[in-house]
Motif scaffolding. Structure first.
Motif, PDB file in Angstrom:
ATOM      1  N   CYS A 120       0.831  -1.196   0.000  1.00 34.21           N
ATOM      2  CA  CYS A 120       0.000   0.000   0.000  1.00 34.21           C
ATOM      3  C   CYS A 120       0.863   1.242   0.000  1.00 34.21           C
ATOM      4  O   CYS A 120       2.084   1.181   0.041  1.00 34.21           O
ATOM      5  N   VAL A 121       0.173   2.364  -0.036  1.00 36.64           N
ATOM      6  CA  VAL A 121       0.874   3.644  -0.058  1.00 36.64           C
ATOM      7  C   VAL A 121       1.753   3.818   1.172  1.00 36.64           C
ATOM      8  O   VAL A 121       2.875   4.328   1.102  1.00 36.64           O
ATOM      9  N   VAL A 124       5.056   2.201   0.811  1.00 39.95           N
ATOM     10  CA  VAL A 124       5.947   2.973  -0.055  1.00 39.95           C
ATOM     11  C   VAL A 124       6.549   4.136   0.742  1.00 39.95           C
ATOM     12  O   VAL A 124       7.758   4.386   0.723  1.00 39.95           O
ATOM     13  N   VAL A 142      11.124   3.054  -4.093  1.00 39.62           N
ATOM     14  CA  VAL A 142      10.295   1.868  -4.208  1.00 39.62           C
ATOM     15  C   VAL A 142       9.746   1.750  -5.626  1.00 39.62           C
ATOM     16  O   VAL A 142       9.351   2.742  -6.224  1.00 39.62           O
ATOM     17  N   ASN A 143       9.746   0.561  -6.143  1.00 40.89           N
ATOM     18  CA  ASN A 143       9.049   0.277  -7.405  1.00 40.89           C
ATOM     19  C   ASN A 143       7.870  -0.618  -7.047  1.00 40.89           C
ATOM     20  O   ASN A 143       8.036  -1.804  -6.807  1.00 40.89           O
ATOM     21  N   PHE A 144       6.713  -0.005  -6.968  1.00 40.08           N
ATOM     22  CA  PHE A 144       5.566  -0.733  -6.411  1.00 40.08           C
ATOM     23  C   PHE A 144       5.123  -1.945  -7.242  1.00 40.08           C
ATOM     24  O   PHE A 144       4.914  -3.006  -6.692  1.00 40.08           O
ATOM     25  N   PRO A 145       4.956  -1.791  -8.572  1.00 40.32           N
ATOM     26  CA  PRO A 145       4.490  -2.966  -9.323  1.00 40.32           C
ATOM     27  C   PRO A 145       5.439  -4.143  -9.208  1.00 40.32           C
ATOM     28  O   PRO A 145       5.011  -5.291  -9.216  1.00 40.32           O
ATOM     29  N   ARG A 146       6.732  -3.877  -9.079  1.00 40.72           N
ATOM     30  CA  ARG A 146       7.682  -4.968  -8.969  1.00 40.72           C
ATOM     31  C   ARG A 146       7.938  -5.330  -7.512  1.00 40.72           C
ATOM     32  O   ARG A 146       8.703  -6.241  -7.231  1.00 40.72           O
TER      33      ARG A 146
ATOM     34  N   ASP B  33       8.646   2.846 -14.432  1.00 41.35           N
ATOM     35  CA  ASP B  33       7.697   2.642 -13.352  1.00 41.35           C
ATOM     36  C   ASP B  33       6.667   3.743 -13.389  1.00 41.35           C
ATOM     37  O   ASP B  33       6.920   4.847 -12.946  1.00 41.35           O
ATOM     38  N   CYS B  35       3.720   3.585 -11.960  1.00 45.80           N
ATOM     39  CA  CYS B  35       2.715   3.404 -10.913  1.00 45.80           C
ATOM     40  C   CYS B  35       3.107   4.061  -9.600  1.00 45.80           C
ATOM     41  O   CYS B  35       2.312   4.709  -8.953  1.00 45.80           O
ATOM     42  N   THR B  36       4.376   3.893  -9.228  1.00 48.68           N
ATOM     43  CA  THR B  36       4.791   4.352  -7.903  1.00 48.68           C
ATOM     44  C   THR B  36       4.803   5.870  -7.709  1.00 48.68           C
ATOM     45  O   THR B  36       4.459   6.339  -6.624  1.00 48.68           O
ATOM     46  N   MET B  39       1.725   7.024  -6.161  1.00 49.38           N
ATOM     47  CA  MET B  39       1.557   6.679  -4.757  1.00 49.38           C
ATOM     48  C   MET B  39       2.426   7.537  -3.873  1.00 49.38           C
ATOM     49  O   MET B  39       2.078   7.862  -2.754  1.00 49.38           O
ATOM     50  N   ARG B  40       3.569   7.906  -4.424  1.00 49.69           N
ATOM     51  CA  ARG B  40       4.520   8.680  -3.632  1.00 49.69           C
ATOM     52  C   ARG B  40       3.929  10.025  -3.249  1.00 49.69           C
ATOM     53  O   ARG B  40       4.162  10.549  -2.172  1.00 49.69           O
ATOM     54  N   LEU B  42       0.964  10.767  -2.567  1.00 52.21           N
ATOM     55  CA  LEU B  42       0.013  10.670  -1.461  1.00 52.21           C
ATOM     56  C   LEU B  42       0.707  10.684  -0.123  1.00 52.21           C
ATOM     57  O   LEU B  42       0.124  11.025   0.892  1.00 52.21           O
ATOM     58  N   GLY B  43       1.976  10.268  -0.124  1.00 51.22           N
ATOM     59  CA  GLY B  43       2.643  10.111   1.157  1.00 51.22           C
ATOM     60  C   GLY B  43       3.496  11.284   1.552  1.00 51.22           C
ATOM     61  O   GLY B  43       4.294  11.199   2.465  1.00 51.22           O
TER      62      GLY B  43
END
Lengths: 849, 69
Positions: A120-121, A124, A142-146, B33, B35-36, B39-40, B42-43
């Motif tokens: 989750c966020v 990360v 961080v590379n979330f999908p991987r 990437d 996607c990340t 998300m970043r 948001l944090g």
């Protein structure tokens, strides 16, 4: 001397009951969200389920990382495995570091870890703020999908092993598998694919702009010069598309022609070639402007479709890919003692020390110790084999018993170890599955399409309309899309597999889903499958143990992997501290484990060892009496299994391990009984026949006292009568039966356990959902059939219109990827919807640990 | 009307520039990437606490773990 009841073991049980009485609802742990058994771990306002979560929470609060809890609800990860410091010691070896680190210049090092528990966020955020937990850590990304994190750290301030230990301590243990050590390179093809899409899109857009005058019929207005100019410009723009963006199709088509296998790339490549040739001819000879917009558009949409496919595939692959369970490090004997060593550093001739339950990582020779090896992982044979000193031991076997010393005679073969699950020994013969069906249809389809295209071209040319003939030829080749055939099954099954994984059910491969849909009979094992093998159901039958004594028993029970010991250990470990009179809770008594010396496990009888100078024995009554411990008469118990405790030769008490049924088994069996033929095969005795007769209903067959061979025979009998059988059992003892059945389901308490003989590994929590899972499998195969149907319909309609020469190649170029996309969307969407309807993953999104 | 010729060529040049920019972006790994980064965002740190910043402190040599309060 334990006087008051509150002091003894019974007191622990009492305390537990009191806690359960006062709080009717189980609170959710503030850190990880799992239900808390009681309120023994709590701060001012928050409750935690275990010491681990409490510790992590305090650590984060101290380091100013409290925002972690604002970002997601219960974002923490429960630490299930207690990490031992020595576990990571081998990471400090320079040779290993060289392979693991991405980069180092002596001062700063960079490493990439795969961390499956990132979900989750908040994860990360926390991992990218890791530097706040330790000054030696620098930037992390961080590379979330991987599920990867790339960290840089200063070697002088924090070593690699400490870094890994830090990550493990907050619940983000990196997955250091053998594969990782071989340094899998990131996908270099993805960059090329993006570039191809970019070039194709650029050309497509510009060519269409240049074609606007033609679309709007402005030729006469702009004059012939522009037509010629735009024609050549379009040709120039389309050239890189054909040469670069479509290069994968050329390569694939040439390859398939050379191998004399017709794949779907051949008609596509032929269509592209025809389009470009025709357009070039028209432009150069001044007859027209060709179909360059269609060409560029076609390539662009094809590549977009491929990018989409790749993204979905990546998501599928990660969720499915959890191959490596084998211990990464083993203990090796050195001159002065033992050391922990990485598997890849093992040499021939090393002496390894293997404990109870550990896997043998490489072929070796038994040097000393009482070896009882369970080869169920390798051969599916559930009977452990006793070995004498000097005998050969094969890799993949599991030691059951005390410590043994093994000398390696062959190097570790990582590919052997990690391929056990899809090994041929466990492969089952299957015919007529969707995979082979798809392949057969694809081949026939391609031949058919080329035939129709040629026929249409010939027809029109003979009727005098050569231009229309060529148009028909290219349109048919382009509009025909067998891709949908090849996409429907993988996407539907893959989505199904992924959704099941979210619900804690793991399939060996997507085809298992198809097999599950065809199941007609289900056979259950009893112990561990229908009954719980966790801490519930453990009660103190007699006697009492003081708190320190309970701690010794806990320490001893932890050494063994036997289900009874594991249950007792877990129960003791979970019990709250004793409650003082004023209601405050004393700190946990059992956090640190005293060392156990002389641990010996006698298979089937009990375990013994010396803890802090006291000789402890834990086992069956018969065995204790054999060891000359008198067991008082009034401590005999009939219900369930009884495990007696003896300290220093005197029997102190007994645990009763009830055979509690898993929750909702009654409902499950009733539901299943209506649609399938169900049966029970148990190795236990007949004591509980009546109870299970109630559960299974009148028609089901119940067999007790079954040996593994008899179970296998029973399943074979069912198969011979024409039924497809699913066996639900625990992976270790039912390996043979699991292998024999059409679908073997292993129920495990922790997902880390591994049974190669099974097709499905299911977490214990997921067992009540078995009916829904089978329903999902059936629906998924139906969805695949519908996908085939949609694709067939589209092709029939599209090809007929195209063969009439009415369809412009541009329209075909749009329709073709559209059909692929629609089939994929339908497959994924319908399966997701079905899963939602069946409420497959009702317990939320949980990462397997 | 022949000015259209120049305009078309100019627009093609501009389009080509954008294509080159895209190629550069892909090759420098910005598309690896997608996607990340979402998300970043948001944090991000909303609190302005003294001594705590959104980035790890680096000293002159660019090594982590320099000035700590």
């Amino acid at each position: 001397m334990p006087g008051r009841p509150e002091d003894g073991l019974a007191g622990l049980a009492l305390g537990l009951n009191r806690a359960a009485d006062t709080g009717t609802e189980r609170a959710a742990c503030f850190h990880c969200g799992e239900p808390c058994a009681d309120h023994s771990f709590a701060t001012a306002a928050k409750v935690f389920c275990c010491q681990g979560c409490l510790v992590v929470h305090e650590l984060l609060a101290e380091s100013g990382l409290g925002q972690f809890y604002d970002l997601s609800r219960h974002p923490g990860v429960r630490i299930r495995r207690e990490a031992r410091r020595e576990q990571w010691a081998y990471l400090d070896e320079p040779a290993l570091q060289q392979r693991l680190l991405d980069f180092t210049d002596g001062k700063v090092s960079r490493v990439t870890f795969k961390i499956p528990s990132i979900h989750c966020v908040a994860c990360v955020w926390l991992l990218e703020n890791l530097f706040r937990l330790n000054p030696g850590v620098g930037k992390s990304q961080v590379n979330f999908p991987r599920r990867e994190v790339a960290l840089s750290f200063a070697r002088e301030q924090i070593s690699l092993s400490e870094l890994v230990a830090l990550l493990a301590s907050i619940g983000y243990e990196p997955q250091l598998t053998l594969d990782e050590l071989e340094k899998a390179k990131p996908d270099a093809g993805s960059k090329r694919r993006w570039l191809q899409v970019g070039v194709a899109g650029f050309a497509f857009g510009n060519i269409m702009l240049l074609s606007i005058p033609r679309y709007l019929g402005l030729d006469s207005f702009s004059g012939p010069m522009f037509r010629v100019l735009f024609g050549y410009l379009s040709l120039a723009l389309a050239a890189p598309v054909v040469i670069y963006s479509a290069s994968d199709y050329w390569r694939a088509a040439v390859l398939s022609v050379r191998q004399r296998v017709l794949t779907l790339d051949v008609p596509i490549a032929a269509g592209l070639a025809a389009l470009y040739a025709q357009s070039a001819f028209e432009v150069v000879s001044g007859r027209g402007e060709g179909y360059l917009d269609s060409l560029a558009g076609l390539v662009f949409f094809l590549l977009c479709g491929r990018v989409f496919q790749q993204k979905t595939h990546d998501r599928l692959v990660f969720d499915r890919d959890y191959k490596c369970f084998f211990p990464l490090s083993v203990r090796r004997k050195t001159g002065s003692g033992e050391e922990s060593v990485a598997l890849s550093n093992l040499c021939v001739g090393d002496h390894l020390l293997l404990r109870n339950g550990e896997l043998i990582p490489a072929d070796g020779r038994l040097v000393s110790g009482a070896a009882v090896i369970d080869y169920s992982f390798v051969t599916g044979e559930s009977e452990p084999v006793a070995k004498q000193a000097g005998e050969h031991l094969y890799a993949g076997g599991q030691q059951i018993g005390g410590l043994i010393e093994v000398e390696t005679v062959k190097a570790v073969s990582q590919s052997y170890l990690t391929s056990l699950w899809n090994h041929e020994a466990f492969a089952k013969e299957r015919e007529g599955n969707l995979n082979t069906l798809t392949n057969r249809y694809s081949r026939r389809f391609t031949r058919l399409v080329i035939g129709v295209a040629l026929a249409a071209a010939l027809f029109w040319m003979l009727s005098g309309e050569a231009g229309r003939g060529l148009k028909a030829f290219t349109s048919v080749l382009i509009v025909a899309c067998p891709c949908a055939l090849a996409l429907a099954a993988p996407f539907a099954l893959g989505t199904g597999q992924r959704l099941l994984a979210r619900g804690q059910v793991f399939l060996k491969n997507a085809l298992v889903l198809e097999q599950m849909a065809q199941v007609e009979a289900i056979v259950f094992d009893k112990t561990g499958t229908l009954t719980v093998s966790r801490a519930e159901g453990v009660t103190v039958a007699a006697g009492e143990l003081s708190a320190p004594q309970a701690g010794w028993v806990w320490a001893l029970a932890r050494q063994s992997m036997h289900p009874h010991s594991a249950r007792i250990a877990e129960w003791l470990g979970q019990s709250s501290g004793t409650r003082a009179k004023d209601g405050t809770i004393e700190p946990r008594l059992l956090t640190s484990s005293p060392t156990v010396e002389g641990f010996v496990e006698t298979a089937g009888c009990g375990i013994e060892g010396t803890v802090q100078g006291h000789e402890l024995r834990l086992g069956s009554r018969a065995w204790l009496e054999q060891c000359e411990v008198r067991v008082p008469e009034l401590w005999k118990s009939d219900e369930g299994s009884a495990v007696y405790v003896a300290i220093d030769g005197k029997c102190r008490g007994a645990f009763a391990l009830g055979n509690a049924l898993r929750p909702e088994m009654g409902r499950l069996l009733k539901e299943l009984g209506q649609e399938y033929e169900i049966a029970l095969l148990s190795g236990d005795n007949e004591r509980e026949r009546a109870r299970f007769r109630d559960l299974f209903g009148a028609g089901a067959r119940l067999r007790f006292n079954q040996s593994p061979m008899e179970k296998l025979e029973f399943i074979r009998g069912l198969q011979n009568s024409g039924k497809r059988v699913m066996m639900v059992g625990d992976g270790l003892n039912d390996a043979g039966a699991l292998k024999q059945s059409d679908v073997g389901v292993a129920v495990v308490e922790q997902v880390g356990a591994f049974s190669p003989a099974s097709d499905v590994i299911m977490a214990a929590e997921a067992v009540p959902r078995l009916f829904a899972l089978l329903a999902l499998a059936r629906r998924t195969t139906r969805i695949v059939r519908w996908g085939f149907g949609i694709s067939a319909l589209y092709n029939v309609v599209g090809i007929s219109i195209a063969a009439a020469g009415v369809l412009s190649p541009l329209v075909c170029a749009v329709l073709m990827p559209l059909s692929s996309v629609s089939v994929v969307l339908f497959a994924c969407g319908a399966v997701s919807w079905a899963a939602k309807q069946l409420r497959i993953s009702d317990f939320g999104f949980q990462i397997p640990t | 009307m022949s000015v259209i010729l120049i305009l078309i060529l100019a627009s093609l040049v501009v389009a080509l520039t954008f294509l080159l920019a895209f190629i550069w972006a892909v090759r420098s790994g910005q598309f690896e990437d997608t996607c990340t980064p979402g998300m970043r965002v948001l944090g991000e740190d909303r609190r302005q606490e003294s001594g705590l910043r959104g980035h790890p402190p680096l000293d002159e040599r660019g090594l982590p773990g320099a000035e700590r309060k």
